[in-house]
Design a protein around this motif. Structure first.
Motif, PDB file in Angstrom:
ATOM      1  N   ARG A  51      -9.160  17.269  23.026  1.00  0.00           N
ATOM      2  CA  ARG A  51     -10.060  16.844  22.002  1.00  0.00           C
ATOM      3  C   ARG A  51     -11.639  16.786  22.458  1.00  0.00           C
ATOM      4  N   LYS A  52     -11.984  17.967  23.074  1.00  0.00           N
ATOM      5  CA  LYS A  52     -13.227  17.834  23.720  1.00  0.00           C
ATOM      6  C   LYS A  52     -14.312  17.750  23.060  1.00  0.00           C
ATOM      7  N   LYS A  53     -15.347  17.057  22.992  1.00  0.00           N
ATOM      8  CA  LYS A  53     -16.500  16.895  22.359  1.00  0.00           C
ATOM      9  C   LYS A  53     -17.431  16.968  23.254  1.00  0.00           C
ATOM     10  N   PHE A  54     -18.860  17.366  22.832  1.00  0.00           N
ATOM     11  CA  PHE A  54     -19.771  17.348  23.519  1.00  0.00           C
ATOM     12  C   PHE A  54     -21.122  16.845  22.629  1.00  0.00           C
ATOM     13  N   LEU A  62     -27.417  18.944  26.452  1.00  0.00           N
ATOM     14  CA  LEU A  62     -26.117  18.438  26.405  1.00  0.00           C
ATOM     15  C   LEU A  62     -26.327  16.965  27.410  1.00  0.00           C
ATOM     16  N   LEU A  63     -25.923  15.922  26.807  1.00  0.00           N
ATOM     17  CA  LEU A  63     -26.009  14.683  27.388  1.00  0.00           C
ATOM     18  C   LEU A  63     -24.617  14.315  27.893  1.00  0.00           C
ATOM     19  N   PHE A  64     -23.644  14.511  27.298  1.00  0.00           N
ATOM     20  CA  PHE A  64     -22.143  14.115  27.657  1.00  0.00           C
ATOM     21  C   PHE A  64     -21.234  14.932  27.127  1.00  0.00           C
ATOM     22  N   ARG A  65     -20.092  15.180  27.989  1.00  0.00           N
ATOM     23  CA  ARG A  65     -18.850  15.710  27.502  1.00  0.00           C
ATOM     24  C   ARG A  65     -17.868  14.663  27.642  1.00  0.00           C
ATOM     25  N   ILE A  66     -17.066  14.719  26.391  1.00  0.00           N
ATOM     26  CA  ILE A  66     -16.042  13.690  26.481  1.00  0.00           C
ATOM     27  C   ILE A  66     -14.631  14.292  26.038  1.00  0.00           C
TER      28      ILE A  66
END
Length: 174
Positions: A51-54, A62-66
């Motif tokens: 469930r990768k979200k950017f 790009l600030l964060f990858r979750i």
């Protein structure tokens, strides 16, 4: 535990709306201010087992990858990475999480959610100081949150809310 109080608007705080799209193959959405202006964009990956979200700022940086842990047996975990790929923190629930409690760890600061994430109101604390107020809207078809915090804290807190929502989705949908 008593109900988490909401902050009065003002004092330099900004409110953003975090809403999942009703239909989105990739899990993408926009995070807006109270005027409907885009503040952040969330982009997901098609068919992502983690469930990768950017999380991107309004200029496309790009600030964060979750992302969730690949295999979750009883305790569900998600990880937050900064734009350069460095792990910022981890989030987890607990085994038999009937109270909807979630824990943030591996951070440089102590982050705590005061109140239950799936309840109506919660506070987010850093090192014992309140840095954000989270209000969950009860929409039938999608998750919707209002987050109130200092503008400098909003990117990380938005990533934290996305990580928590990923864990809840993973727990409910497998």
């Amino acid at each position: 535990m008593k109900k988490a109080a909401r902050a009065p608007s003002g004092r330099g705080l900004m409110i953003i709306n975090i809403k999942n799209k009703i239909v989105s193959l990739r899990g993408s959405s926009d995070i807006t201010d109270t005027e409907g202006n885009k503040v952040f964009t969330v982009k997901g990956k098609v068919f992502s087992f983690r469930r990768k979200k950017f999380l991107y700022d309004k200029d496309g940086r790009l600030l964060f990858r979750i992302q969730n842990k690949f295999i979750n047996w009883f305790v569900h975990r998600a990880f937050i990475f900064d734009g350069e790929g460095n792990k910022v923190c981890s989030v987890k629930d607990k085994w038999f999480n009937v109270n909807n409690e979630y824990f943030v760890y591996d951070c440089k600061d102590e982050i705590k959610i005061d109140g239950k994430f799936m309840s109506r109101d919660s506070r987010i604390l850093r090192n014992g100081e309140v840095i954000g107020f989270l209000h969950r809207n009860f929409d039938i078809l999608r998750d919707s949150f209002q987050l109130e915090a200092q503008p400098s804290d909003l990117p990380f807190l938005a990533a934290l809310i996305i990580a928590l929502d990923n864990i809840v989705d993973n727990r409910q949908n497998g």
